[in-house]
Structure formats: C-alpha cells, structure tokens
Design an enzyme around this catalytic site. Structure first.
Site, PDB file in Angstrom:
ATOM      1  CB  SER A   1      35.486  46.120  36.056  1.00  0.00           C
ATOM      2  OG  SER A   1      35.115  45.292  37.133  1.00  0.00           O
ATOM      3  CE  LYS A   2      40.161  39.591  32.237  1.00  0.00           C
ATOM      4  NZ  LYS A   2      41.400  39.021  32.659  1.00  0.00           N
ATOM      5  NE  ARG A   3      37.573  43.199  42.221  1.00  0.00           N
ATOM      6  CZ  ARG A   3      37.843  44.478  42.500  1.00  0.00           C
ATOM      7  NH1 ARG A   3      38.802  45.094  41.849  1.00  0.00           N
ATOM      8  NH2 ARG A   3      37.173  45.123  43.421  1.00  0.00           N
TER       9      ARG A   3
ATOM     10  CB  THR B   1      33.349  39.810  33.806  1.00  0.00           C
ATOM     11  OG1 THR B   1      33.281  41.138  33.337  1.00  0.00           O
ATOM     12  CG2 THR B   1      32.853  38.881  32.751  1.00  0.00           C
ATOM     13  CD  GLU B   2      38.175  37.550  36.632  1.00  0.00           C
ATOM     14  OE1 GLU B   2      38.942  37.580  35.672  1.00  0.00           O
ATOM     15  OE2 GLU B   2      38.469  37.967  37.779  1.00  0.00           O
TER      16      GLU B   2
END
Ligand code: GLU
Length: 507
Positions: A262-264, A266-267
């Site tokens: 998810s984007k989370r 990835t961060e």
C-alpha cells in the site's frame, strides 16, 4: 474467435503503456523489462505508449521520472512519443478522434450504446441495488433506447457516455498464456463505460484500439486487468479484430508476503532506506544491472538454479512459458545480493566511471589514475555505490581525528598500543614507498616480535591513518594517501597515545 495473429518465430510487437500518474516503481519496471526482452529476443519492436487518457491525474513530472527510469535501466524503446515510429502518435491524448470513431462503430453495430443517465439516477440505481444486496452495476436503463432516438438526443446536445453492451446471458471465454482459458459468466459483467461524458475514451477502449492499430502481437500487463479481461476481448471481437496473445503478470506482495503493497507500506519502507521506486534505487547507487536481474526473477525463472543474468543473457533466455502466476514477495536482501554480483561483474573502467560521481558529490576531486587504483580495492566490497564515500573518506580528507581510545585495540593496553605505533612509524619511515613489497613483511615481523596478532597491530595503524575500523586494504590505501600524509597521521597517533600513557601514569 478470430485466428491467432502471431505465428511462432515472427518478430513480436509489444508495448509498455504506462499512465504517468506517479513515480515509476518496480512493478512498471518489470512489465517494461519483460516486454523489452521479448522484442529484442525476436527482433521485434518495443513500443512506449503514454496512456494519458485520465488527464486529471496525468502528471508531467511522473512522465519525466518514467523516461529517466527506463533509460537508466537500459530499456530503450523502438517507437514512442519522442522517437516516433510508423504507428503514432504514441500518446493517447493525441488519438482521441480514432477512439471516437471506433466507439461510434461499436454503437452502430449494436455492441455499445449511448447512455444519458444522470449522476443522480445512477446513484439512485446503486442505492437500490445495495438495499437488495445485488451486485453494483449499470441497471441497463439506456440499453433499449433506439439508435435513432439516441442519435437525436446526442444531436440535441444532451450529455452522454458510451457504454459497452455486455450480453446478459452466456459466458465469455478468454485465454491467458500463463493461466490458460478463463471463463466468465456474462451476467456478472457490467456495461462498462468506454467513452466518458467529456468525450474521452477510457483504457477499456483506447488501449484495445491502440493495440490493434499499432499491430501489437503480445500484451503483457498486470494481473489487475483480469476482471475486465472479458470486456477487452469482447471489444476487440466486436470490432472484428484479432486478439493479441494475453499475458497477465502476477502481483508483487509486501516483503512479509502478506498482501499487496500500500502507499503507507511504501512510505514506511523509504524511512528504513528501502524503496520500490526506481529513482531511489538510482540515488542509492544500485547498479541498474542488479536491479534488472532482481526484477527479472520476480515472476520468472530460467531453471530454478541460475540466478545471475546480464541483460544479454535475459534476452536469450527469457520465455513466457516460464512466467509464474504466483505472486512474489518483494525481497530487498536479494536486491543487495544481485547488486553485489553485478558490481563485481563490471570492468574496472566502467565501475570507476560510475563511482566518480559518488566521490565528487562529497566535494572531493579525484584524478583518473587514483580512481583506477581505488576502484579494484572497492569492487569486492561494495553493494551499492553510495557506500563509496564512507570507504574512502580518509583518503580524500586532509586530516582525520581518531578518538584516542579507538587507537587501542580490545585486549591491549595503551602502552603496548604506543609501542606498536612507534614500531610502525619506524617501518613506514624506512620504506621508500608504502607498497606491499616494502612494508608487509616488516609489519608481520613486528607482530611476531611483540607477540601480538597481525590484526591487532593493523588495528592501531588503521585507526591512526583512517580513523575507521573498516577500510579497503590498508597498505594499498596508504599508498594512495601518500607517504607524507600517512606518516603525519601515524605521528599524531603516537602523540595521542603518549598523552594517554603519560596521563594515566601521572595519576
Ligand atoms: N495504462 C495501463 C496501466 O498503467 C496499462 C495497462 C496495459 O499495459 O495494458 O496500468
């Protein structure tokens, strides 16, 4: 179904059709790579097509990033927006008229229809379906409007979309090269929108039209397109065209193997120095060859054993048959592994050229001769090129400042460390140049005489000269540093140790 348009042995025409909305990650890199390999292997063409039909989400910076990423990876295209080609334009926003024409063809043949439902009506339909626990899909209101009436309404300026008229009964069979035949119940499929109210075609139409007119023989795309695969096949068949061969690539899972990234995720990953973005790998100094090797094996294998592949080997050995439908977890340890292998595989000159910017970015200047001597010292040790400054800083700095405690190896007292440093100083001062030939044996002798381990005596020297516990081979490094600077640093070390020893005895 129309006969296959590709015969084995023919050159393949394949394409990579990114929508530039975000930073290029390894999923895109893999799709591009596999397409590229097939084109090169068969003497075909690799097409870059910018799929920018969603103008609201289109981001020129993302397109820039995409181009840079592909170039860095060595995935050059034969046809594309910048290089042109016989089947352009290669940007979907420049092909609107063609999509409109094809949409109207589908309407005329009864395979698509104008839909005038307002947003409010569609919302109400959906609410109703939700209440009745039905699948959410277009209720079919405008399917039955006669073409004549619909055209009159369009001519009168009424707002519309064009939808595909999905049969309500029967099934749609499609074939994926990895998964074989897949059969969908038509009743579960929607009347998907092909052209939006702003007149722009969506992926479901635009990409099918482009693949046809660009004579694409094989479509390698992400598995996320399987649910709409029957729609795509039906659009192509309704237009009377032959389908390409379809290959849906498996997904990447989080490193834990549990679920999609998810984007989370990835961060969080970037915080810990890992990244799925190609530009980050570039900045971290991963060699593109290593990234390519790593990505190639995320969903493909040659023989379950061979793991080292150069691009040329991949071009020879890649095959669709060996692709896996299983989703692969991202494994950054493997990236490091492949990175190291490919760093070792480069020629000294090539690696030197790549190391240079990492040294210069620290504000150091390095002449070619020094660089070519330094590179082989680093080559067996590097995983990523951004490690270079930490390895070589002591060679480029005028001074280093070791902590006095660090000069004394574990298990040795300060007086002994001082005696080692003084012994070393004599050896180095007596040597004509700081080469292996001149100083290695005397250093060994010193260790024997003092009844110390070679590693311990080297520790004193290394700390005094480099102020770091790990360095490239020390004798070669001192040779690059030069006799004068080396001796100056060792003398400073002797002074520090003297102060330590004297200070201790004063108390
Ligand atoms: N524009 C689509 C995407 O970015 C391309 C999919 C395809 O290759 O057909 O997902």
């Amino acid at each position: 179904m129309a006969e296959k348009k590709y015969q084995p042995g023919q050159p393949m025409r394949v394409r990579f059709g990114p929508s530039p909305t975000g930073i290029t990650h390894l999923g895109s890199a893999r799709t591009a790579l596999y397409n590229y390999l097939l084109a090169k292997q068969t003497g075909g063409q690799f097409i870059l097509r910018i799929e920018d039909t969603d103008q609201k989400r289109y981001d020129p910076a993302a397109e820039n990033d995409l181009i840079n990423s592909l170039k860095w990876l060595g995935l050059s295209w034969d046809e594309g927006p910048d290089v042109g080609g016989d089947y352009g334009p290669y940007r979907q926003s420049e092909r609107k008229a063609l999509y409109q024409e094809m949409a109207e063809k589908l309407v005329a043949s009864g395979d698509a229809f104008y839909c005038f439902c307002s947003k409010e009506e569609l919302d109400a339909q959906r609410q109703e379906q939700k209440r009745n626990n039905q699948h959410l899909r277009y209720a079919g209101t405008c399917r039955h409007i006669s073409l004549q009436e619909a055209q009159a309404r369009v001519a009168a300026g009424e707002e519309y979309v064009i939808r595909f008229k999905m049969p309500k009964e029967g099934t749609t069979k499609v074939v994926d090269s990895i998964r074989g035949e897949i059969e969908f119940e038509n009743a579960t499929l929607d009347d998907y929108i092909l052209v939006k109210s702003d007149g722009l075609a969506v992926y479901h139409l635009a990409t099918m039209v482009d693949d046809h007119f660009m004579k694409v023989t094989h479509v390698l795309r992400g598995e996320e397109w399987i649910p709409t695969f029957p729609l795509h096949a039906r659009v192509i068949r309704a237009l009377g065209w032959e389908e390409p061969e379809w290959v849906h690539l498996s997904l990447f899972l989080k490193p834990s193997g549990k679920g999609k990234m998810s984007k989370r995720d990835t961060e969080a990953m970037q915080q810990s120095g890992e990244s799925i973005f190609i530009r980050d790998m570039m900045a971290m100094g991963y060699p593109p060859e290593g990234v390519i090797n790593w990505v190639a094996l995320m969903g493909w294998s040659y023989d379950d054993q061979t793991e080292f592949f150069t691009m040329d080997e991949l071009i020879k050995k890649f095959s669709i048959e060996k692709l896996s439908a299983k989703n692969a977890a991202i494994d950054f340890k493997k990236l490091d592994h492949f990175s190291g292998l490919h760093v070792r595989n480069l020629s000294t000159e090539e690696l030197a050229g790549r190391i240079r910017p990492f040294i210069e970015a620290e504000g150091y200047r390095v002449d070619e001769d020094t660089l070519l001597k330094l590179t082989p010292l680093l080559q067996p040790r590097l995983i990523t090129l951004d490690e270079v400054p930490n390895w070589v800083r002591f060679i480029f700095e005028d001074e280093v400042t070791p902590g006095v405690e660090d000069l004394v190896p574990n298990g040795m007292d300060a007086a002994t460390a001082l005696a080692v440093a003084k012994g070393m100083l004599i050896i180095l001062e007596e040597a004509r140049a700081l080469t292996h030939e001149n100083i290695e044996q005397p250093i060994r002798d010193l260790a024997v005489e003092m009844d110390l381990k070679l590693g311990q005596v080297f520790h004193v020297l290394r700390m005094a000269v480099a102020a770091q516990a790990v360095t490239p081979p020390l004798i070669e490094s001192m040779e690059l540093l030069g006799k004068e600077k080396t001796i100056k640093r060792l003398k400073d070390g002797v002074h520090l140790l003297e102060e330590l020893v004297n200070g201790a005895s004063d108390e």
